[in-house]
Scaffold this motif. Structure first.
Motif, PDB file in Angstrom:
ATOM      1  N   LEU A 133     -75.059 -43.244 -34.432  1.00 35.39           N
ATOM      2  CA  LEU A 133     -75.584 -44.590 -34.248  1.00 35.39           C
ATOM      3  C   LEU A 133     -76.307 -45.071 -35.501  1.00 35.39           C
ATOM      4  O   LEU A 133     -76.205 -46.253 -35.889  1.00 35.39           O
ATOM      5  N   LEU A 134     -77.042 -44.175 -36.151  1.00 36.84           N
ATOM      6  CA  LEU A 134     -77.784 -44.533 -37.355  1.00 36.84           C
ATOM      7  C   LEU A 134     -76.889 -44.662 -38.573  1.00 36.84           C
ATOM      8  O   LEU A 134     -77.213 -45.405 -39.517  1.00 36.84           O
ATOM      9  N   ASP A 135     -75.760 -43.945 -38.567  1.00 39.58           N
ATOM     10  CA  ASP A 135     -74.863 -43.966 -39.721  1.00 39.58           C
ATOM     11  C   ASP A 135     -73.410 -44.049 -39.245  1.00 39.58           C
ATOM     12  O   ASP A 135     -72.669 -43.065 -39.254  1.00 39.58           O
ATOM     13  N   PRO A 136     -72.967 -45.235 -38.805  1.00 44.60           N
ATOM     14  CA  PRO A 136     -71.599 -45.402 -38.287  1.00 44.60           C
ATOM     15  C   PRO A 136     -70.562 -45.097 -39.369  1.00 44.60           C
ATOM     16  O   PRO A 136     -70.743 -45.430 -40.543  1.00 44.60           O
ATOM     17  N   ARG A 137     -69.443 -44.458 -38.956  1.00 44.75           N
ATOM     18  CA  ARG A 137     -68.357 -44.138 -39.879  1.00 44.75           C
ATOM     19  C   ARG A 137     -67.021 -44.463 -39.220  1.00 44.75           C
ATOM     20  O   ARG A 137     -66.853 -44.252 -38.023  1.00 44.75           O
ATOM     21  N   PRO A 138     -66.086 -44.966 -39.999  1.00 41.98           N
ATOM     22  CA  PRO A 138     -64.757 -45.255 -39.435  1.00 41.98           C
ATOM     23  C   PRO A 138     -63.974 -43.964 -39.196  1.00 41.98           C
ATOM     24  O   PRO A 138     -64.176 -42.959 -39.869  1.00 41.98           O
ATOM     25  N   VAL A 139     -63.092 -44.020 -38.215  1.00 42.77           N
ATOM     26  CA  VAL A 139     -62.241 -42.874 -37.889  1.00 42.77           C
ATOM     27  C   VAL A 139     -60.793 -43.259 -38.159  1.00 42.77           C
ATOM     28  O   VAL A 139     -60.327 -44.319 -37.736  1.00 42.77           O
ATOM     29  N   THR A 140     -60.074 -42.387 -38.866  1.00 42.10           N
ATOM     30  CA  THR A 140     -58.652 -42.646 -39.171  1.00 42.10           C
ATOM     31  C   THR A 140     -57.762 -41.799 -38.267  1.00 42.10           C
ATOM     32  O   THR A 140     -58.231 -40.904 -37.568  1.00 42.10           O
ATOM     33  N   HIS A 141     -56.437 -42.086 -38.310  1.00 41.92           N
ATOM     34  CA  HIS A 141     -55.453 -41.366 -37.505  1.00 41.92           C
ATOM     35  C   HIS A 141     -55.885 -41.305 -36.041  1.00 41.92           C
ATOM     36  O   HIS A 141     -55.921 -40.241 -35.409  1.00 41.92           O
ATOM     37  N   LEU A 142     -56.218 -42.496 -35.497  1.00 43.95           N
ATOM     38  CA  LEU A 142     -56.741 -42.556 -34.137  1.00 43.95           C
ATOM     39  C   LEU A 142     -55.782 -41.995 -33.079  1.00 43.95           C
ATOM     40  O   LEU A 142     -56.238 -41.324 -32.139  1.00 43.95           O
ATOM     41  N   PRO A 143     -54.457 -42.244 -33.181  1.00 38.93           N
ATOM     42  CA  PRO A 143     -53.565 -41.651 -32.168  1.00 38.93           C
ATOM     43  C   PRO A 143     -53.650 -40.123 -32.132  1.00 38.93           C
ATOM     44  O   PRO A 143     -53.666 -39.519 -31.054  1.00 38.93           O
ATOM     45  N   ALA A 144     -53.708 -39.507 -33.320  1.00 37.51           N
ATOM     46  CA  ALA A 144     -53.806 -38.043 -33.362  1.00 37.51           C
ATOM     47  C   ALA A 144     -55.137 -37.574 -32.783  1.00 37.51           C
ATOM     48  O   ALA A 144     -55.198 -36.553 -32.075  1.00 37.51           O
ATOM     49  N   VAL A 145     -56.192 -38.316 -33.058  1.00 35.46           N
ATOM     50  CA  VAL A 145     -57.502 -37.961 -32.514  1.00 35.46           C
ATOM     51  C   VAL A 145     -57.486 -38.065 -30.989  1.00 35.46           C
ATOM     52  O   VAL A 145     -58.028 -37.201 -30.279  1.00 35.46           O
ATOM     53  N   ALA A 146     -56.835 -39.110 -30.471  1.00 37.32           N
ATOM     54  CA  ALA A 146     -56.768 -39.293 -29.020  1.00 37.32           C
ATOM     55  C   ALA A 146     -55.997 -38.148 -28.365  1.00 37.32           C
ATOM     56  O   ALA A 146     -56.406 -37.623 -27.318  1.00 37.32           O
ATOM     57  N   VAL A 147     -54.886 -37.753 -28.982  1.00 40.19           N
ATOM     58  CA  VAL A 147     -54.095 -36.641 -28.434  1.00 40.19           C
ATOM     59  C   VAL A 147     -54.908 -35.347 -28.465  1.00 40.19           C
ATOM     60  O   VAL A 147     -54.911 -34.566 -27.506  1.00 40.19           O
TER      61      VAL A 147
END
Length: 362
Positions: free
Chosen positions: A162-176
């Motif tokens: 929450l204090l240091d938001p970061r983007p996440v890539t390869h979201l489909p792979a993360v979801a799987v």
């Protein structure tokens, strides 16, 4: 035993090999009428034995089942953690990294439980007269502390994100990978809890509940990935805080079960069941003090029964043997019982336990 059971005098029976003949002819000496005939027919139709060596076989089998459950769940969680780690390497997802590390730590909780099961197989000694079954309670305590650490880690990770938001890539792979984590943990949780309840291991049940909390953490990763896909960067930490609350609830249940076991708590229904079984034994006039305690995933019973004051020592002993026999059939996972026979009081007779009265108030 006088320090713990001051009212035990007269014939007592502990189910051990040295009683030999008591399990043969004397065993049925006190049985008469319809109840005795029904009992004999049950023995003829259901061959079995209560020799101490044969009674230990189910206990050893329970330990073997517990070890097998640990190894299988260790392999399943290890594979889950490795799969997630591979996705972390390409996606850079900190949430998934935390989940994979958490799954690896959960797999390693098999170590204290495995040690406890191995110790539980050791024979009793002059120092540890009840054996080493209580090692499972210590392992359960370690697991509860691990769940507490998991909750603290989840809360810390959520606040940090929450204090240091970061983007996440390869979201489909993360979801799987998150789904894989949830499926793996839920399967392990169901397996551990089922086996733990079947063999009476509170520690293994607590470990199964711990695996279930890890599954919730994996779902948090999935929901966070979905929120990130929709452009809500705070989705992952917000869901992480919600999952932290869920872990705390599971921690409460696991801690209650483990601490109750450490304090010798048993299901009151088991006590009622044991009392009913003993009262049905011919020759038993009344059931006095009855205690049950868990030693690992095995139960022991200690009780007193009131018999005819004119009964001979052999008759009273036979009734005590029958009472223990009834308990072994009626109470699941009971491996031993110590039965003390008290004579029914005669009019004007002095209570034979008065000599110990001052010890009760000391």
């Amino acid at each position: 035993m006088s320090d713990r059971h001051p009212h035990r005098h007269g014939p007592a029976h502990d189910h051990r090999p040295e009683h030999g003949p008591a399990h043969g002819h004397a065993h049925h000496e006190g049985r008469t009428g319809t109840a005795g005939l029904r009992h004999r027919l049950a023995h003829l139709l259901t061959p079995h034995s209560h020799d101490s060596a044969e009674r230990l076989d189910p206990a050893m089998e329970a330990s073997a089942r517990g070890m097998r459950a640990l190894w299988v769940s260790l392999a399943a969680l290890g594979a889950t953690a490795l799969t997630q780690a591979a996705v972390v390497a390409v996606s850079g997802s900190v949430a998934l990294l935390g989940d994979s590390v958490h799954n690896a730590a959960d797999a390693l909780t098999a170590l204290p439980l495995g040690i406890a099961f191995v110790l539980g197989r050791r024979a009793a000694t002059r120092r540890f007269t009840y054996g080493y079954g209580r090692a499972e309670d210590l392992a359960g305590l370690v697991i509860v502390l691990t769940i507490a650490a998991s909750a603290a880690f989840a809360a810390w990770a959520a606040v940090a994100r929450l204090l240091d938001p970061r983007p996440v890539t390869h979201l489909p792979a993360v979801a799987v990978a998150a789904l894989v984590g949830f499926a793996g943990n839920e399967w392990v949780a169901r397996y551990r809890i089922r086996v733990g309840r079947e063999i009476g291991s509170a520690a293994l049940v607590a470990d199964g509940l711990h695996a279930r909390t890890d599954g919730f953490t994996s779902l948090a990763v999935l929901v966070g990935a979905g929120g990130s896909a929709l452009g809500w960067r705070a989705a992952d930490p917000v869901v992480g805080l919600v999952i932290t609350a869920a872990i705390v609830l599971v921690l409460r249940d696991a801690a209650r079960e483990v601490f109750r076991r450490m304090l010798d708590a048993v299901d009151p229904a088991l006590v009622d069941r044991a009392e009913r079984a003993v009262r049905a034994v011919p020759g038993v006039r009344e059931v006095g003090e009855l205690r049950l305690r868990w030693i690992g995933h095995r139960l022991r019973a200690e009780l007193s029964v009131v018999v005819d004051g004119e009964a001979t020592l052999r008759q009273a002993h036979a009734i005590a043997v029958d009472a223990e026999h009834a308990l072994l059939h009626a109470v699941p996972r009971l491996t031993a019982a110590l039965v003390h026979a008290d004579p029914a009081p005669a009019p004007g007779e002095r209570d034979p336990h008065l000599a110990l009265a001052h010890h009760l108030t000391a």
